[in-house]
Design a protein around this motif. Sequence first.
Motif, PDB file in Angstrom:
ATOM      1  N   GLU A  37       0.862  -1.178   0.000  1.00 36.18           N
ATOM      2  CA  GLU A  37       0.000   0.000   0.000  1.00 36.18           C
ATOM      3  C   GLU A  37       0.899   1.229   0.000  1.00 36.18           C
ATOM      4  O   GLU A  37       1.933   1.264   0.673  1.00 36.18           O
ATOM      5  N   GLU A 148       3.443  11.705  -4.569  1.00 30.41           N
ATOM      6  CA  GLU A 148       2.110  11.172  -4.845  1.00 30.41           C
ATOM      7  C   GLU A 148       1.642  11.421  -6.268  1.00 30.41           C
ATOM      8  O   GLU A 148       0.962  10.585  -6.861  1.00 30.41           O
ATOM      9  N   ASP A 149       1.986  12.560  -6.852  1.00 28.78           N
ATOM     10  CA  ASP A 149       1.509  12.866  -8.205  1.00 28.78           C
ATOM     11  C   ASP A 149       2.589  12.673  -9.277  1.00 28.78           C
ATOM     12  O   ASP A 149       2.427  13.115 -10.416  1.00 28.78           O
ATOM     13  N   LYS A 187       4.373   4.043 -16.564  1.00 32.19           N
ATOM     14  CA  LYS A 187       3.630   3.064 -15.765  1.00 32.19           C
ATOM     15  C   LYS A 187       2.561   2.427 -16.643  1.00 32.19           C
ATOM     16  O   LYS A 187       1.862   3.114 -17.390  1.00 32.19           O
ATOM     17  N   CYS A 189      -0.086   1.003 -15.414  1.00 34.74           N
ATOM     18  CA  CYS A 189      -1.345   1.392 -14.774  1.00 34.74           C
ATOM     19  C   CYS A 189      -1.144   2.737 -14.088  1.00 34.74           C
ATOM     20  O   CYS A 189      -0.259   2.889 -13.245  1.00 34.74           O
ATOM     21  N   GLU A 190      -1.947   3.714 -14.447  1.00 33.20           N
ATOM     22  CA  GLU A 190      -1.788   5.074 -13.915  1.00 33.20           C
ATOM     23  C   GLU A 190      -2.592   5.310 -12.647  1.00 33.20           C
ATOM     24  O   GLU A 190      -2.640   6.412 -12.133  1.00 33.20           O
ATOM     25  N   ASP A 191      -3.234   4.254 -12.115  1.00 29.91           N
ATOM     26  CA  ASP A 191      -4.161   4.448 -11.000  1.00 29.91           C
ATOM     27  C   ASP A 191      -3.483   4.641  -9.655  1.00 29.91           C
ATOM     28  O   ASP A 191      -4.120   5.037  -8.694  1.00 29.91           O
ATOM     29  N   ASP A 192      -2.209   4.319  -9.524  1.00 34.19           N
ATOM     30  CA  ASP A 192      -1.562   4.404  -8.218  1.00 34.19           C
ATOM     31  C   ASP A 192      -0.223   5.117  -8.331  1.00 34.19           C
ATOM     32  O   ASP A 192       0.251   5.421  -9.425  1.00 34.19           O
TER      33      ASP A 192
END
Length: 682
Positions: A37, A148-149, A187, A189-192
């Motif tokens: 996480e 985070e971004d 990435k 997957c761009e969700d995380d």
Amino acid sequence: MKQHQDKGAGTPASNEDTTTVIVSANAMQFADSHIPEFKKVAGLNYIPFGEGNIYPDYLEMLYKKSSKHAAIINNKVVYIMGNGFKDTDPNIKAFLAKANPNKSWYAVTKNMCRDIEKKGGTYLEIIPKNGGGYNVYNIKYDRMRTNEDNSKFWYKKDWSKIWNTTGLKEYPAFYNGIKTKSIYYYKECEDDVYALPGWVAACNWIESDIEVSKCTLTNAKTGFSASKFINFFNGEPDEAKKKSIQRRMENTATGSQGKKILIGFNNDPAKAPKVDDLGQSDLTKEDFSQVNNLITDNMYAGHGVTHPLLFGIQQAGKLGNSAELKLAFDIFKNTYANAKQKSIEGLVAKFAAIAGVPGEIKLQDIEPVGLEFTEATLLEIAPLDWLREKLGIDATQYPGPPAKAGTGTPAGPGAGPGEESMVNSTLTNLTGKQHQQLARIVRKYGQGKLTKEQALLELKNGFGFTEEDAKTYLGINDDAFNADDEYTEEAVAFMFTEIGEAREDFDIVEFATYEEGDAAMQLVFAAGEKLTDLQAKILAVIKKDSKATNEAIATSLDVPVEQIDAAVKALVKAKNLEVAEDGTRKVLVAKPTKALPEVLVRYSYEKRTIAEGADVIATTRPFCKKLIELNRFYTREEIQKISERLGYSVFKRAGGFWKRPDGVTDFKCRHEWRQNIVIKKK
């Protein structure tokens, strides 16, 4: 012997010879590979990557320690990167040659691809050039962290010491025009915050594979891997010493790298420690076949493996023929590799455009080792010039392209049966050298080195071909399959020669035109009931007239004779009906048995009922002609696998496109897929 309560550590309960047995039970916690996480930690500018901030190290360990996992990843990279980039354009070729002073774009993207397959993403260090543009370098995935971004990045060689800032470097995110060193983070997957690999759900199985290998190695190196009981007879120490002794032995003698043991303490100082063998454990038997199969199957599922041999992994009893391997490879390409290739091509094209070299960037496919093609396959789909080149035949000595047997069709690339022979003054007046040039254009078009527009332009301007003649020579049929399809319709038709069963091996009970999403099994059950009713009616007719033929019964009951034939055979087999040598039939049991033959659903390719004329006419497309000629029944699964291989529905497209009289283009021609309820002949 009496039992006494323990009165204190190291204190005997009495002077009697007494052994105090202490049994303790701890809650067992199952091992698990936790998905990390990503949460912000106070005092840190970046987001830690998993527990201890070292999850990328864990992913790298899985790759280095599991041979199956590494083989799958390595071969995925091979299939995605293929034979490198196509470089027909001189400007693009020059750009691709140098991503930085030391490496080409192929070398950089291959490292990128490996990172993506191992960890789900990749980092590139972008350094501005003095004269403009950028040098692009790979940077190790495990050495980077981000906020985070993903607007800032931090580099450090060792992230295990989370609060140590020694060697920490900060980078901004890359954007076109930036004048300082920056990081481009790709990435999947761009969700995380961080990327995770697509196979992350299989981590438990990959880690299990590693642990099993450790157990096997341990058993090979030592015979002390069976369960043991060690009893000390030199007095019973206090609880703290007991735990210390036990902990030290467990740390060196348990788990996949050690031995399973039980330790006991006895208060008789006259006796030395005793080691009792408790028998073989599962580890010493060294039979992990069942566990290994379970691990392997789940690892394949996590990776989306279609066939182990594609990834260099052999399975006992599963050799796989070339047709099976080709099908598995095509499914893997369409469902996995193609999308990965497009992502890498798009990324390189982005940097090419920034460098002022816009254009199409394409990776060349590679075929898996072990694919072989029969002579029939090559004659069916291979371009003539390619065959001549492989056989060492000088095209200048045999300039005219020979016609395929039974047609007046040139056997050039894509030339199909039924097309008119292309013989005109332009071709007959060509010199040997011009024929070579012409063949070279056709070959390059067939290999994808020339686009359709480029090939047409060269044929029209260089040789005086008309638009239609040029399309005919190149094998382009705009009304049939899409020009952008990977396979010609002849190649698609040939795929059906490797599947299906002969039509003559079945009796048809009922048929219906195929419709997308129909309830095939309902028809099967309905056919069973209809067959029972029909059998009863047939028995009634024969009871009245023992010499009634199947044709007469069909006319009487207004049922196709094929259904009568199938029903009569079923009645004879069930001993409801007896046939004499002279052909007369006798009803043995007036009521048909419920023990019906197996009723199946099979699909055939037929001329549409509303179409006039013969099954095959002069304008019939090669795909339709071949399938009519095969005259086979296919299962839905067989046809669906070919659809997955091609990337479109063969059920919908059938033989191509049909331009109706009203000008509307439909996914139909004179032929259609037909659903048949059949019984297989014995």
